[in-house]
Design an enzyme around this catalytic site. Structure first.
Site, short mmCIF file in Angstrom:
data_model
loop_
_atom_site.label_atom_id
_atom_site.label_comp_id
_atom_site.label_asym_id
_atom_site.label_seq_id
_atom_site.Cartn_x
_atom_site.Cartn_y
_atom_site.Cartn_z
N ARG A 18 0.34 -1.33 -0.10
CA ARG A 18 0.00 0.03 -0.02
C ARG A 18 1.04 0.95 -0.11
NH1 ARG A 18 -3.82 -0.53 4.75
NH2 ARG A 18 -2.36 -1.02 5.72
N TRP A 20 1.10 3.47 -2.51
CA TRP A 20 0.14 4.26 -2.89
C TRP A 20 -0.87 5.37 -1.98
CZ3 TRP A 20 -4.80 4.72 -3.52
CH2 TRP A 20 -5.68 5.44 -4.76
N SER A 436 -22.90 1.50 15.75
CA SER A 436 -20.93 2.04 16.58
C SER A 436 -21.15 3.69 16.82
CB SER A 436 -20.07 1.92 14.83
OG SER A 436 -20.20 2.72 14.06
N GLU A 487 -19.34 -1.45 19.69
CA GLU A 487 -18.06 -1.77 18.29
C GLU A 487 -17.31 -1.71 18.89
OE1 GLU A 487 -20.78 -1.69 14.73
OE2 GLU A 487 -22.42 -1.49 15.20
N CYS A 646 -27.73 0.40 4.29
CA CYS A 646 -27.98 1.28 3.61
C CYS A 646 -28.05 2.37 2.45
CB CYS A 646 -25.97 1.73 3.52
SG CYS A 646 -24.71 0.91 5.32
N HIS A 697 -22.58 12.54 8.01
CA HIS A 697 -21.14 12.79 7.28
C HIS A 697 -20.59 13.04 7.65
CE1 HIS A 697 -22.88 8.75 5.11
NE2 HIS A 697 -21.81 8.66 5.20
N1 GLN Z 1 -23.61 -1.11 12.53
C1 GLN Z 1 -22.61 -0.03 11.66
C2 GLN Z 1 -22.15 0.46 11.89
O1 GLN Z 1 -23.42 1.58 12.94
C3 GLN Z 1 -23.41 -0.51 10.55
C4 GLN Z 1 -22.99 -0.26 8.69
C5 GLN Z 1 -23.08 0.17 8.33
O2 GLN Z 1 -23.96 0.95 7.97
N2 GLN Z 1 -22.31 0.07 6.29
O3 GLN Z 1 -21.17 1.24 12.24
ZN ZN Z 2 -25.52 2.11 6.38
#
Ligand code: GLN
Ligand code: ZN
Length: 763
Positions: A18, A20, A436, A487, A646, A697
């Protein structure tokens, strides 16, 4: 002896270790200069070319290398830079190029989305308001570089006009108009390449795997005719991959030197048999799987090449991988820690090049010509196939003896929800998060210390428990109804399970690019998958012991584990999927037995795994639903199963989502601007649902008004009794402070709306 050509379609950019990624990130964080960046990337690029040459590949791709993404390369080569970035004319600077991909203080990044059905993400071109012109002939520059620095007469590779336009965001113009606009620019690229002495060119057109209208096909024919006229002597290969060509009969008539077809992921062979292949064209046959890491079965591959030669003469045959090797790790050389039995069954990019060369030699000189290679190949595969990894009789028996009872919960949702409501006694519009919670630098550092053996298991466990203590208290304080443990013990939601189920393996350097500098290291599913011991019970039970509120158990579902792993190719994928489902079932039952009565099974990859070929979609969805139900159906009526997905286009799969029979689904929403709600408007969904009420985000803390607005919009179509309030997924990427602040606002919004609802009932 007949001579045939070996070729590569594209090679991983990231380097063996990795390098790069490190070069890019060091430049972004201003720890290295632009000159240093350019020098390091040049070194990697030239090394990649040299390796392919040394492997004996005849047609070596140039221009497949990228500083970030090959679709963005195409946009910027045409001077397509969204107005919000700094740009006037001429070649796009490295700085602006990265700004488009990553955003800057003043402007948000361009959207990124999945590259067909892979886990690679490209930057979506923004054509609206642009006046494309060729500001940099990238393929030419890379062609000249390879020739001057290495004496390699490479095969320039670039994304073709049809696919580039299809992938772009463009409400302004029709496909046909855009194609007319771009064709002269492509013509210029080709003419300049021809003049510089190039012989071969590969134009990538993976979009040709989907259906085009008659009008569009006519436009494509015209465009390629114009390209032919611009550079009549270039040997242009139109390269497709990931599926068979949809409009095969029309596309084989394009005025080009050859076509590249995928013989691994699409049934191109049947098309050859049914419609033949034009006598005047070269066939670049994608024979070696470019998307998986297992050693090719050379005997079987040679049979396919024989079958192809019924329709195409050997002189007009090119042997190559099914797609760019971008989608597999670089070399298995560095995986010394793996059991030799496993290692012997693997083939990463460098090893695939060797396979391509062996296949070429065998077509030329028969199997005897590659006797040694063939023996090693058979041995490696046989040893793994016959090993105990792949011969778990108990797993096979369980999968074979499944019945309807295994995939159906004892009572329908309408009955279950009554028992669940009684048990949990949650308020109207219950609040929760997706799993998470912020992973601080301390969390990540402690985890790596533990992995390196610098702290003991006990110390690590105490650390994780302290994180759980802290966050259970925070969630109670904020007033969330269904809590999560956070998590903290997980890096990756698939690898975490992969390390603990039997049948999985983990590589050390098996990285592949996911987006930008971000790489993922998918686990290997190398053998029969089985549950060995509880994976998540300890943390969940600990979290539950700290609170009277329900704590949600948190698992990754079978479809997602399958889609984000490198899956053995000696048995059908659905069988592997069901094995994973059964292992997860044991984990879910262990959670339930230990008092965890709300369990979330995440399936973020369910939608992206949908096959490109429409005729394969139904079977895929049925298998996915089956596996999900297999993992979740064994619980009691008053155990509540959640799932999470998602952001995606759900219209096509909404029935399957309902068929999962999960009691509650949460969906990441904010980026969709209401589209998801539309999907649920037209299709009545009868179970409970949480649509992310704010976007996680960015560090920005949302206002109460905007969250309320999102909830109100959802409540127009979804009954308040069915609705859950939660943020979008991925809180682990956020800081603690902003997360707490945002969740507080979310709870305030929830409380106000509950009050409104109660008043509405009263009046
Ligand atoms: N349980 C995960 C989180 O909350 C789900 C992650 C995801 O949606 N890709 O981060
Ligand atoms: Zn998600």
């Amino acid at each position: 002896m007949v001579k045939i050509i070996s070729s590569a379609i594209g090679y991983p950019r990231i380097g063996e270790k990795r390098e790069w990624k490190r070069a890019l990130e060091s430049f972004w964080s201003q720890n290295s200069s632009k000159e240093e960046l350019l020098a390091t990337l040049e070194g990697i690029r030239l090394n990649n070319l040299q390796k392919q040459k040394d492997a004996g590949i005849d047609l070596i791709p140039v221009g497949d290398f990228s500083f970030y993404d090959h679709v963005l390369d195409t946009s910027t080569a045409f001077g397509i830079v969204p107005k919000r970035f700094d740009y006037t004319d001429g070649p796009v600077s490295v700085e602006t190029y990265f700004d488009i991909a990553r955003g800057n203080d003043g402007a948000i990044a361009s959207e990124m989305t999945k590259w067909f059905n892979t886990n690679y993400h490209y930057i979506v071109p923004e054509l609206e308001g642009s006046t494309p012109k060729l500001v940099e002939n990238r393929p030419l520059n890379y062609y000249l570089e390879a020739k001057e620095k290495l004496g390699i007469d490479g095969k320039p590779v670039f994304l073709g006009p049809v696919t580039f336009i299809k992938l772009a965001k463009d409400q302004e113009e029709t496909f046909e108009t855009r194609l007319k606009q771009f064709t002269p620019l492509y013509a210029q690229i080709l003419a300049e390449l021809e003049e510089a002495g190039a012989t071969w060119v590969q134009i990538d057109e993976p979009s040709l795997t989907s259906e085009f209208s008659a009008k569009e096909l006519e436009a494509i024919q015209a465009a390629y005719t114009e390209l032919k006229n611009a550079a009549p002597n270039l040997k242009v290969i139109v390269q497709t991959y990931f599926e068979k060509i949809a409009n095969y009969e029309e596309i084989i008539k394009l005025p080009v030197h050859g076509l590249g077809l995928d013989f691994v992921h699409g049934d191109s062979l049947s098309q050859l048999k049914e419609f033949g292949f034009p006598k005047d064209k070269v066939l670049a046959a994608g024979i070696v799987d470019g998307r998986n890491v297992w050693r090719a079965d050379l005997d079987a591959k040679l049979d396919i090449l024989d079958a192809i030669q019924v329709h195409v003469d050997a002189e007009r045959l090119i042997v190559q991988s099914s797609c760019s090797l971008l989608h597999v790790p670089v070399t298995k050389k560095s995986e010394e820690q793996l059991d030799p039995i496993i290692r012997g069954g693997l083939s990463f990019a460098d090893e695939k090049l060797e396979e391509i060369v062996l296949l070429k030699q065998a077509v030329e000189g028969g199997k005897d010509a590659i006797a040694e290679g063939l023996i090693a190949n058979r041995e490696g595969r046989k040893t793994l196939n016959e090993s105990s990894y792949r011969q778990n009789a108990k797993v096979k028996e369980t999968v074979e003896n499944l019945t309807e009872k295994d995939v159906n919960r004892p009572a329908p949702f309408a009955e279950r929800i009554i028992e669940q409501d009684e048990r949990f006694n949650l308020p109207l519009l219950p609040t929760t998060t997706i799993g998470s919670l912020p992973q601080t630098a301390e969390v990540r550092q402690t985890r790596s210390k533990w992995r390196r053996g610098e702290i003991t298991n006990e110390q690590y466990e105490a650390f994780i428990n302290a994180q759980i203590d802290k966050w259970i208290a925070i969630q109670e304080e904020i007033g969330i109804d269904v809590l999560v443990h956070g998590e903290f013990e997980r890096t990756d939601m698939v690898e975490y399970f992969g390390e603990k189920f039997a049948g999985f393996g983990v590589t050390k350097f098996g990285w592949v690019q996911s987006y930008g500098s971000r790489c993922v290291k998918p686990p290997l599913i190398l053998g029969d998958v089985a549950f060995s011991e509880p994976i998540t019970v300890k943390e969940s039970v600990y979290a539950q012991s700290l609170t009277k509120k329900p704590v949600k158990g948190m698992l990754t579902g079978p479809v997602t584990i399958l889609n984000w792993s490198f899956v053995r190719d000696d048995i059908p994928r659905v069988d592997v999927q069901n094995q994973i489902a059964l292992a997860l079932r044991d984990e879910i039952l262990a959670l339930e037995e230990n008092g965890i009565k709300i369990i979330q099974v995440d399936e973020p990859a369910l939608r992206e795994g949908l096959p490109l070929d429409p005729s394969k979609k139904q079977a895929y969805l049925e298998a996915a639903v089956y596996a999900f139900k297999l993992s979740t159906a064994a619980v009691e009526n008053d155990t509540q199963i959640h799932t999470h997905m998602c952001y995606s286009d759900f219209n096509e799969i909404i029935q399957s989502i309902s068929d999962l029979d999960a009691d509650v689904i949460s969906i990441e929403t904010s980026r969709s601007h209401g589209e998801i709600i539309e999907a649920f408007e037209t299709n009545t969904y009868d179970k409970e649902i949480g649509l992310g009420v704010y976007d996680i985000h960015s560090p920005r803390v949302p206002s109460k008004e905007e969250i309320k607005q999102n909830i109100h919009r959802a409540l127009k179509t979804i009954h308040p009794k069915q609705f859950w309030i939660n943020p979008d997924c991925g809180l682990k990427t956020r800081q603690e402070k902003e997360t707490i602040a945002a969740l507080e606002v979310m709870i305030e919004a929830a409380n106000e709306i509950r009050k409104e609802q109660l008043e509405a009932v009263k009046s």
